[in-house]
Design an enzyme around this catalytic site. Structure first.
Site, short mmCIF file in Angstrom:
data_model
loop_
_atom_site.label_atom_id
_atom_site.label_comp_id
_atom_site.label_asym_id
_atom_site.label_seq_id
_atom_site.Cartn_x
_atom_site.Cartn_y
_atom_site.Cartn_z
N LYS A 170 0.10 -1.46 -0.05
CA LYS A 170 0.18 -0.22 -0.12
C LYS A 170 0.85 1.05 0.32
O LYS A 170 0.65 2.20 -0.54
CB LYS A 170 -0.43 0.01 1.26
CG LYS A 170 -1.73 1.39 1.32
CD LYS A 170 -2.42 1.38 0.70
CE LYS A 170 -3.76 2.76 1.06
NZ LYS A 170 -4.57 3.96 -0.04
N LYS A 241 17.33 12.01 -25.51
CA LYS A 241 16.68 13.27 -26.68
C LYS A 241 16.00 13.47 -25.96
O LYS A 241 15.76 14.33 -26.25
CB LYS A 241 17.03 12.69 -27.86
CG LYS A 241 16.38 14.06 -28.79
CD LYS A 241 15.90 13.25 -30.43
CE LYS A 241 15.03 12.15 -30.10
NZ LYS A 241 13.37 11.75 -31.13
P1 NAD Z 1 -11.00 9.64 8.37
O1 NAD Z 1 -10.30 10.61 9.58
O2 NAD Z 1 -12.23 9.64 8.07
O3 NAD Z 1 -11.14 8.34 10.04
C1 NAD Z 1 -10.82 7.43 10.46
C2 NAD Z 1 -11.88 7.71 12.25
O4 NAD Z 1 -11.01 7.12 13.46
C3 NAD Z 1 -12.62 8.84 12.72
O5 NAD Z 1 -14.55 8.88 12.80
C4 NAD Z 1 -11.91 9.60 13.95
O6 NAD Z 1 -12.73 9.57 14.85
C5 NAD Z 1 -11.17 8.22 14.54
N1 NAD Z 1 -10.67 7.54 15.50
C6 NAD Z 1 -9.56 8.17 15.24
N2 NAD Z 1 -8.92 8.10 16.57
C7 NAD Z 1 -9.46 7.15 17.73
C8 NAD Z 1 -8.97 6.21 18.76
N3 NAD Z 1 -8.64 6.39 18.94
N4 NAD Z 1 -9.93 5.30 19.28
C9 NAD Z 1 -11.00 5.16 17.84
N5 NAD Z 1 -11.72 6.22 16.95
C10 NAD Z 1 -10.92 6.76 15.96
O7 NAD Z 1 -10.03 9.02 8.06
P2 NAD Z 1 -10.89 7.90 6.71
O8 NAD Z 1 -10.10 8.62 5.71
O9 NAD Z 1 -11.20 7.24 7.08
O10 NAD Z 1 -8.96 6.53 6.86
C11 NAD Z 1 -8.91 5.44 7.03
C12 NAD Z 1 -7.60 5.21 7.00
O11 NAD Z 1 -7.84 4.76 5.61
C13 NAD Z 1 -6.18 5.84 7.45
O12 NAD Z 1 -5.14 4.80 7.61
C14 NAD Z 1 -6.18 6.52 5.79
O13 NAD Z 1 -5.09 6.73 5.53
C15 NAD Z 1 -6.41 5.28 4.80
N6 NAD Z 1 -7.47 5.15 3.39
C16 NAD Z 1 -7.55 6.29 2.97
C17 NAD Z 1 -8.23 6.63 1.83
C18 NAD Z 1 -9.49 7.85 1.55
O14 NAD Z 1 -8.89 8.24 0.35
N7 NAD Z 1 -9.83 8.35 2.73
C19 NAD Z 1 -8.44 5.77 0.65
C20 NAD Z 1 -7.59 4.94 1.20
C21 NAD Z 1 -7.03 4.10 2.44
#
Ligand code: NAD
Length: 299
Positions: A170, A241
C-alpha cells in the site's frame, strides 16, 4: 459472525455498514460517538472502548488515521489486546507502518490473537460501492478463513505475503501515485504554457503509451521481471533526446521541471556508461544498483 469495527470515518463508516448489511453481528466504537449513529440505527451495538469491542467479537477491524491511533487502540490501556479472547483475528485496514503492525503481531501472538494487515485502496467511493482493492499481509491460512468477510468490503482482495506485506504494498502504491501527481503537474504545466489546449493535451497523453498504462502493465512484467533491458523497443539514446528536448522546452518557457531534471540525469549517466543502444528502460538498472536489489520474477 460476531464482528467488531473501530474507526467509522470516511472509509470505515461505509465498510462497517457493508459488514452489517451482509448479516453479521456488528459491534462498533469511534472516539466520535456520532460516527456510529447510522450503524446503531440499523442494529449495530455500541461498545465503550476498543477492549469491549474485542471482547464481543471473533474478528476485529480497525480503520484509523495512522500508526499513533492504531498503537493506542490496539496495545494501549483499554485496547483490543486487553479484551480479545484467544482465537480472535485482528485486521488493520488503515494505511499503517509495516514495522508497527509487525510489532503488534508479535505482542498479539502471546495472547493467541492472529493479526492481518489489510490496507485498502479506492477511496470513499470504493468504500461505499464495496469495490476496494484490499492488500493483505499475514498468515495465509488465517487470510483464507477471513477472505469471505474481506470480500464484503472489496472486490479486489489479494494476498501479498507475510505480516506487514500488505502495508508495504500500500505504501509503495501510494508513493507511486503521489509522485505521479507531480510528474503530471510538470507535464501539463509545460504543455499548456508552451501553447497546447489542456483538453487536447489530456487526450494526446491519455491516448499514448502513458494513458495505455504500458509502463505498469507491460514493462514491469515483461522487461523488468525478466531483466531484458537489451531487446531494444525504444533506444535509450532516443529517450535521452526526448527528455532533453522536454527540459529544454521548460527552460524556454520558464517552467520548473524538478522531477524531469532528476530523471534526465539518470539518462545522462546511462549514456555515459555506454548504454545508448540498450532499451530506454535500462535506467531502471541504475536505481536497482543504488538500492542494492533486483526486481526479478522467474515465472
Ligand atoms: P477519517 O479521519 O475519515 O476516519 C478515521 C476515524 O477514526 C474517525 O472517525 C475518527 O474519529 C476515528 N478515530 C481516530 N482516533 C481514534 C481512536 N483513538 N479511537 C477510535 N476511533 C478513532 O479517515 P479515513 O479517510 O476514513 O481513513 C482511514 C484510514 O484509511 C487511514 O489510515 C487512511 O490513510 C486510509 N485510507 C484512506 C483513503 C481515503 O481516500 N480517505 C483511501 C484509502 C485508505
Amino acid at each position: 459472525m460476531r464482528i467488531g469495527f473501530i474507526g467509522l470515518g470516511n472509509m470505515g463508516g461505509p465498510m462497517a455498514m457493508h459488514i452489517l448489511e451482509a448479516g453479521h453481528e456488528l459491534t462498533v466504537y469511534d472516539i466520535r460517538r456520532e460516527a456510529a449513529r447510522l450503524h446503531r440505527e440499523r442494529g449495530a451495538r455500541w461498545a465503550d472502548s476498543p477492549m469491549a469491542v474485542a471482547a464481543a467479537s471473533e474478528i476485529v477491524f480497525t480503520s484509523l488515521p495512522g500508526p499513533k491511533e492504531v498503537e493506542a487502540v490496539v496495545v494501549g490501556e483499554g485496547g483490543i489486546l486487553q479484551g480479545a479472547a484467544p482465537g480472535t483475528v485482528y485486521i488493520d485496514l488503515s494505511t499503517n507502518s509495516p514495522t508497527l503492525i509487525r510489532r503488534i503481531q508479535a505482542l498479539a501472538q502471546e495472547k493467541q490473537v492472529a493479526v492481518l494487515d489489510a490496507p485498502v485502496s479506492g477511496g470513499p467511493i470504493g468504500a461505499q460501492q464495496a469495490t476496494l482493492a484490499v492488500m493483505v499481509g499475514g498468515d495465509e491460512e488465517v487470510y483464507r478463513r477471513v477472505k469471505p468477510v474481506l470480500e464484503v468490503i472489496g472486490n479486489k482482495v489479494s494476498y501479498v505475503g507475510g505480516i506487514g506485506c500488505g502495508a508495504i504494498a500500500k505504501l509503495v502504491h501510494n508513493m507511486i501515485g503521489i509522485c505521479m501527481q507531480l510528474v503530471l503537474a510538470e507535464g501539463f504545466t509545460l504543455g499548456v504554457k508552451a501553447g497546447v489546449d489542456p483538453q487536447a493535451l489530456w487526450r494526446a497523453v491519455a491516448d499514448g503509451a502513458v494513458g495505455q498504462g504500458l509502463m505498469l502493465n507491460y514493462v514491469i512484467p515483461n522487461v523488468v521481471f525478466k531483466g531484458d533491458f537489451d531487446t531494444v523497443r525504444f533506444a535509450l539514446r532516443l529517450a535521452r533526446k526526448d527528455i532533453g528536448l522536454g527540459t529544454e522546452l521548460g527552460r524556454e518557457f520558464n517552467v520548473p521541471l524538478k522531477i524531469a531534471s532528476l530523471v534526465e540525469q539518470d539518462f545522462v549517466e546511462a549514456m555515459a556508461r555506454g548504454w545508448g543502444e540498450r532499451d530506454s528502460t535500462a535506467p531502471f538498472l541504475l536505481q536497482e544498483e543504488r538500492a542494492g536489489v533486483k526486481v526479478r520474477q522467474s515465472s
